[in-house]
Design a protein around this motif. Sequence first.
Motif, PDB file in Angstrom:
ATOM      1  N   ILE A   1       0.846  -1.199   0.000  1.00  0.00           N
ATOM      2  CA  ILE A   1       0.000   0.000   0.000  1.00  0.00           C
ATOM      3  C   ILE A   1       0.878   1.245   0.000  1.00  0.00           C
ATOM      4  O   ILE A   1       0.666   2.171  -0.791  1.00  0.00           O
ATOM      5  CB  ILE A   1      -0.949   0.004   1.214  1.00  0.00           C
ATOM      6  N   LYS A   2       1.863   1.279   0.884  1.00  0.00           N
ATOM      7  CA  LYS A   2       2.762   2.428   0.976  1.00  0.00           C
ATOM      8  C   LYS A   2       3.428   2.705  -0.370  1.00  0.00           C
ATOM      9  O   LYS A   2       3.421   3.836  -0.859  1.00  0.00           O
ATOM     10  CB  LYS A   2       3.816   2.194   2.056  1.00  0.00           C
ATOM     11  N   ASP A   3       3.985   1.677  -0.970  1.00  0.00           N
ATOM     12  CA  ASP A   3       4.662   1.841  -2.254  1.00  0.00           C
ATOM     13  C   ASP A   3       3.708   2.326  -3.346  1.00  0.00           C
ATOM     14  O   ASP A   3       4.045   3.221  -4.126  1.00  0.00           O
ATOM     15  CB  ASP A   3       5.317   0.525  -2.688  1.00  0.00           C
ATOM     16  N   SER A   4       2.511   1.755  -3.401  1.00  0.00           N
ATOM     17  CA  SER A   4       1.549   2.106  -4.455  1.00  0.00           C
ATOM     18  C   SER A   4       1.057   3.541  -4.333  1.00  0.00           C
ATOM     19  O   SER A   4       0.988   4.263  -5.331  1.00  0.00           O
ATOM     20  CB  SER A   4       0.346   1.158  -4.427  1.00  0.00           C
ATOM     21  N   VAL A   5       0.700   3.962  -3.127  1.00  0.00           N
ATOM     22  CA  VAL A   5       0.166   5.326  -2.988  1.00  0.00           C
ATOM     23  C   VAL A   5       1.266   6.369  -3.211  1.00  0.00           C
ATOM     24  O   VAL A   5       1.005   7.416  -3.810  1.00  0.00           O
ATOM     25  CB  VAL A   5      -0.571   5.555  -1.646  1.00  0.00           C
ATOM     26  N   GLU A   6       2.486   6.076  -2.765  1.00  0.00           N
ATOM     27  CA  GLU A   6       3.586   7.026  -2.981  1.00  0.00           C
ATOM     28  C   GLU A   6       3.953   7.106  -4.462  1.00  0.00           C
ATOM     29  O   GLU A   6       4.273   8.183  -4.963  1.00  0.00           O
ATOM     30  CB  GLU A   6       4.787   6.653  -2.124  1.00  0.00           C
ATOM     31  N   GLU A   7       3.869   5.986  -5.153  1.00  0.00           N
ATOM     32  CA  GLU A   7       4.138   5.964  -6.591  1.00  0.00           C
ATOM     33  C   GLU A   7       3.150   6.845  -7.358  1.00  0.00           C
ATOM     34  O   GLU A   7       3.492   7.444  -8.375  1.00  0.00           O
ATOM     35  CB  GLU A   7       4.049   4.519  -7.093  1.00  0.00           C
ATOM     36  N   LYS A   8       1.926   6.937  -6.852  1.00  0.00           N
ATOM     37  CA  LYS A   8       0.890   7.747  -7.488  1.00  0.00           C
ATOM     38  C   LYS A   8       0.885   9.196  -6.980  1.00  0.00           C
ATOM     39  O   LYS A   8       0.011   9.979  -7.331  1.00  0.00           O
ATOM     40  CB  LYS A   8      -0.494   7.134  -7.239  1.00  0.00           C
ATOM     41  N   GLY A   9       1.854   9.539  -6.128  1.00  0.00           N
ATOM     42  CA  GLY A   9       1.980  10.918  -5.672  1.00  0.00           C
ATOM     43  C   GLY A   9       1.249  11.258  -4.387  1.00  0.00           C
ATOM     44  O   GLY A   9       1.193  12.417  -3.994  1.00  0.00           O
ATOM     45  N   TYR A  10       0.683  10.268  -3.718  1.00  0.00           N
ATOM     46  CA  TYR A  10       0.023  10.501  -2.438  1.00  0.00           C
ATOM     47  C   TYR A  10       1.006  10.245  -1.305  1.00  0.00           C
ATOM     48  O   TYR A  10       2.056   9.636  -1.495  1.00  0.00           O
ATOM     49  CB  TYR A  10      -1.193   9.582  -2.278  1.00  0.00           C
ATOM     50  N   GLN A  11       0.634  10.694  -0.135  1.00  0.00           N
ATOM     51  CA  GLN A  11       1.512  10.577   1.016  1.00  0.00           C
ATOM     52  C   GLN A  11       0.877   9.697   2.093  1.00  0.00           C
ATOM     53  O   GLN A  11      -0.318   9.797   2.365  1.00  0.00           O
ATOM     54  CB  GLN A  11       1.769  11.968   1.584  1.00  0.00           C
ATOM     55  N   VAL A  12       1.686   8.846   2.697  1.00  0.00           N
ATOM     56  CA  VAL A  12       1.254   8.048   3.838  1.00  0.00           C
ATOM     57  C   VAL A  12       1.511   8.884   5.090  1.00  0.00           C
ATOM     58  O   VAL A  12       2.646   9.300   5.328  1.00  0.00           O
ATOM     59  CB  VAL A  12       2.019   6.711   3.922  1.00  0.00           C
ATOM     60  N   LYS A  13       0.458   9.139   5.865  1.00  0.00           N
ATOM     61  CA  LYS A  13       0.640   9.939   7.077  1.00  0.00           C
ATOM     62  C   LYS A  13       1.332   9.142   8.174  1.00  0.00           C
ATOM     63  O   LYS A  13       2.206   9.640   8.847  1.00  0.00           O
ATOM     64  CB  LYS A  13      -0.709  10.459   7.576  1.00  0.00           C
ATOM     65  N   LYS A  14       0.909   7.891   8.364  1.00  0.00           N
ATOM     66  CA  LYS A  14       1.478   7.084   9.440  1.00  0.00           C
ATOM     67  C   LYS A  14       1.119   5.616   9.217  1.00  0.00           C
ATOM     68  O   LYS A  14       0.069   5.293   8.672  1.00  0.00           O
ATOM     69  CB  LYS A  14       0.923   7.545  10.782  1.00  0.00           C
ATOM     70  N   ILE A  15       2.005   4.747   9.665  1.00  0.00           N
ATOM     71  CA  ILE A  15       1.740   3.312   9.686  1.00  0.00           C
ATOM     72  C   ILE A  15       1.976   2.843  11.108  1.00  0.00           C
ATOM     73  O   ILE A  15       3.028   3.096  11.679  1.00  0.00           O
ATOM     74  CB  ILE A  15       2.643   2.538   8.701  1.00  0.00           C
ATOM     75  N   GLU A  16       0.989   2.174  11.680  1.00  0.00           N
ATOM     76  CA  GLU A  16       1.066   1.677  13.058  1.00  0.00           C
ATOM     77  C   GLU A  16       0.892   0.162  13.071  1.00  0.00           C
ATOM     78  O   GLU A  16       0.103  -0.377  12.304  1.00  0.00           O
ATOM     79  CB  GLU A  16      -0.043   2.284  13.922  1.00  0.00           C
ATOM     80  N   GLY A  17       1.625  -0.518  13.952  1.00  0.00           N
ATOM     81  CA  GLY A  17       1.403  -1.936  14.193  1.00  0.00           C
ATOM     82  C   GLY A  17       2.301  -2.883  13.434  1.00  0.00           C
ATOM     83  O   GLY A  17       2.149  -4.104  13.552  1.00  0.00           O
ATOM     84  N   ARG A  18       3.243  -2.368  12.666  1.00  0.00           N
ATOM     85  CA  ARG A  18       4.091  -3.262  11.861  1.00  0.00           C
ATOM     86  C   ARG A  18       5.071  -4.060  12.699  1.00  0.00           C
ATOM     87  O   ARG A  18       5.578  -5.084  12.242  1.00  0.00           O
ATOM     88  CB  ARG A  18       4.836  -2.469  10.792  1.00  0.00           C
ATOM     89  N   ASP A  19       5.324  -3.649  13.937  1.00  0.00           N
ATOM     90  CA  ASP A  19       6.278  -4.385  14.763  1.00  0.00           C
ATOM     91  C   ASP A  19       5.782  -5.787  15.098  1.00  0.00           C
ATOM     92  O   ASP A  19       6.586  -6.699  15.285  1.00  0.00           O
ATOM     93  CB  ASP A  19       6.653  -3.612  16.028  1.00  0.00           C
ATOM     94  N   HIS A  20       4.460  -5.980  15.162  1.00  0.00           N
ATOM     95  CA  HIS A  20       3.912  -7.316  15.424  1.00  0.00           C
ATOM     96  C   HIS A  20       3.097  -7.855  14.251  1.00  0.00           C
ATOM     97  O   HIS A  20       2.843  -9.041  14.172  1.00  0.00           O
ATOM     98  CB  HIS A  20       3.035  -7.294  16.678  1.00  0.00           C
ATOM     99  N   SER A  21       2.642  -6.975  13.388  1.00  0.00           N
ATOM    100  CA  SER A  21       1.892  -7.334  12.177  1.00  0.00           C
ATOM    101  C   SER A  21       0.683  -8.223  12.455  1.00  0.00           C
ATOM    102  O   SER A  21       0.411  -9.179  11.734  1.00  0.00           O
ATOM    103  CB  SER A  21       2.814  -7.985  11.136  1.00  0.00           C
ATOM    104  N   ARG A  22      -0.046  -7.878  13.506  1.00  0.00           N
ATOM    105  CA  ARG A  22      -1.301  -8.572  13.796  1.00  0.00           C
ATOM    106  C   ARG A  22      -2.491  -7.679  13.412  1.00  0.00           C
ATOM    107  O   ARG A  22      -3.533  -8.170  13.003  1.00  0.00           O
ATOM    108  CB  ARG A  22      -1.397  -8.943  15.275  1.00  0.00           C
ATOM    109  N   TRP A  23      -2.318  -6.365  13.554  1.00  0.00           N
ATOM    110  CA  TRP A  23      -3.291  -5.372  13.102  1.00  0.00           C
ATOM    111  C   TRP A  23      -2.476  -4.150  12.722  1.00  0.00           C
ATOM    112  O   TRP A  23      -1.956  -3.436  13.573  1.00  0.00           O
ATOM    113  CB  TRP A  23      -4.291  -5.059  14.190  1.00  0.00           C
TER     114      TRP A  23
END
Length: 114
Positions: free
Chosen positions: A55-77
């Motif tokens: 998702i991050k790669d796709s939206v940035e490729e299209k010129g949009y910005q990701v404000k924040k990503i939470e929860g990747r340290d455990h990747s359960r949610w």
Amino acid sequence: MDSNELLQIAAEACDDKRAENIVALDMREVSLIADYFLICHGSNERQVDAISKGIKDSVEEKGYQVKKIEGRDHSRWVLVDLEYVVVHIFHKDEREYYNLEKLWGDADRVTINI
């Protein structure tokens, strides 16, 4: 900025990483948090992480910005905040437990083309 376009980009990114049961909810009438929630799940932590990266790669490729990503340290949610679209990527077990579709049952489902 077109939140419908952003929703579509995120949904396609989820589908590209083989996310399961992709559901979009129109939040405009029920919450001030975002225009849309996009909800999906992966079968394991590695897939959940890959979906969030996709998702991050796709939206940035299209010129949009990701404000924040939470929860990747455990990747359960993992929550990906795209400002107007909030993507909830669950591990399958957590999705069944939290059941956001029921919690936000007043929100209309949105048809996405994937």
